[in-house]
Motif scaffolding. Structure first.
Motif, PDB file in Angstrom:
ATOM      1  N   VAL A  68       3.506  -3.035 -14.168  1.00  0.00           N
ATOM      2  CA  VAL A  68       2.678  -3.884 -13.312  1.00  0.00           C
ATOM      3  C   VAL A  68       2.055  -3.007 -12.235  1.00  0.00           C
ATOM      4  CG1 VAL A  68       2.627  -5.863 -11.762  1.00  0.00           C
ATOM      5  CG2 VAL A  68       4.176  -5.862 -13.739  1.00  0.00           C
ATOM      6  N   LYS A  69       0.752  -2.798 -12.339  1.00  0.00           N
ATOM      7  CA  LYS A  69       0.027  -1.930 -11.405  1.00  0.00           C
ATOM      8  C   LYS A  69      -0.156  -2.656 -10.065  1.00  0.00           C
ATOM      9  CE  LYS A  69      -4.209   0.776 -11.048  1.00  0.00           C
ATOM     10  NZ  LYS A  69      -5.496   1.088 -11.658  1.00  0.00           N
ATOM     11  N   PRO A  70       0.165  -1.975  -8.950  1.00  0.00           N
ATOM     12  CA  PRO A  70      -0.001  -2.633  -7.650  1.00  0.00           C
ATOM     13  C   PRO A  70      -1.472  -2.790  -7.259  1.00  0.00           C
ATOM     14  CG  PRO A  70       0.816  -0.384  -7.378  1.00  0.00           C
ATOM     15  CD  PRO A  70       0.737  -0.646  -8.843  1.00  0.00           C
ATOM     16  N   HIS A  71      -1.733  -3.836  -6.501  1.00  0.00           N
ATOM     17  CA  HIS A  71      -3.034  -4.056  -5.858  1.00  0.00           C
ATOM     18  C   HIS A  71      -2.690  -4.432  -4.430  1.00  0.00           C
ATOM     19  CE1 HIS A  71      -6.760  -6.355  -4.807  1.00  0.00           C
ATOM     20  NE2 HIS A  71      -7.279  -5.282  -5.355  1.00  0.00           N
ATOM     21  N   LEU A  72      -2.779  -3.462  -3.523  1.00  0.00           N
ATOM     22  CA  LEU A  72      -2.199  -3.583  -2.195  1.00  0.00           C
ATOM     23  C   LEU A  72      -3.073  -4.300  -1.178  1.00  0.00           C
ATOM     24  CD1 LEU A  72      -0.463  -0.096  -1.985  1.00  0.00           C
ATOM     25  CD2 LEU A  72       0.457  -2.290  -2.775  1.00  0.00           C
ATOM     26  N   GLY A  73      -4.010  -5.083  -1.653  1.00  0.00           N
ATOM     27  CA  GLY A  73      -4.851  -5.857  -0.749  1.00  0.00           C
ATOM     28  C   GLY A  73      -5.387  -7.087  -1.437  1.00  0.00           C
TER      29      GLY A  73
END
Length: 175
Positions: A68-73
């Motif tokens: 699961v690739k992070p999306h920090l916004g």
């Protein structure tokens, strides 16, 4: 120590160089130094959405091990050159260009908060500028890795990315 005295708990220890950039521009007097420290330490946390538009992608903390690739916004879609406003008062930490974010602005706020504004078409502020809440800091674009005009908006607290929805109430205003 200042945050502890003010009753803020669970504050991560400051890095040895955390104030180095701030101190590059030495205050002219002790009074100016105290005034600067109070402005940075005591300004309110981010409490407003920085742009009008529709949320097209939410915050994802991610888990690389599970794929699961992070999306920090949060991504807020809007028209090119729509104004991007500061989520709270603070000081511009840096501006620049990044492979992913394209043109970006980082603003340091009080109590360990930092906001990041990415995929900008144009930047309207410079490093060291003191910013008021709601002040235009840039204009929405599609620089960096973006498929269309939008704002990528991040909030960091004590060096850790947090979901902006846990800090800013409601949804961004609509166009």
């Amino acid at each position: 120590q200042l945050l502890f005295m003010l009753g803020v708990e669970d504050v991560a220890p400051a890095a040895s160089d955390s104030l180095a950039a701030w101190l590059e521009d030495n205050p002219a007097s002790a009074a100016e130094g105290l005034q600067r420290a109070a402005a940075v330490s005591l300004s309110p946390k981010p409490d407003r959405w920085p742009a009008k538009g529709f949320v097209t992608r939410e915050f994802i903390s991610g888990n690389i091990i599970q794929g699961v690739k992070p999306h920090l916004g949060i991504d807020i879609a809007g028209p090119r050159d729509a104004p991007v406003m500061a989520a709270a008062p603070g000081v511009v930490e840096r501006t620049g260009t990044d492979d992913f974010l394209g043109n970006f602005v980082e603003i340091r706020h009080g109590l360990g908060y930092l906001t990041v504004y990415g995929h900008l078409n144009r930047i309207a502020v410079g490093k060291g500028d003191r910013i008021e809440a709601g002040q235009v800091v840039a204009y929405m674009g599609d620089s960096g890795q973006a498929t269309g005009p939008h704002l990528h908006f991040e909030i960091w607290q004590q060096g850790e990315a947090v979901d902006p929805r846990t800090i800013v109430a409601g949804d961004p205003p609509q166009n």
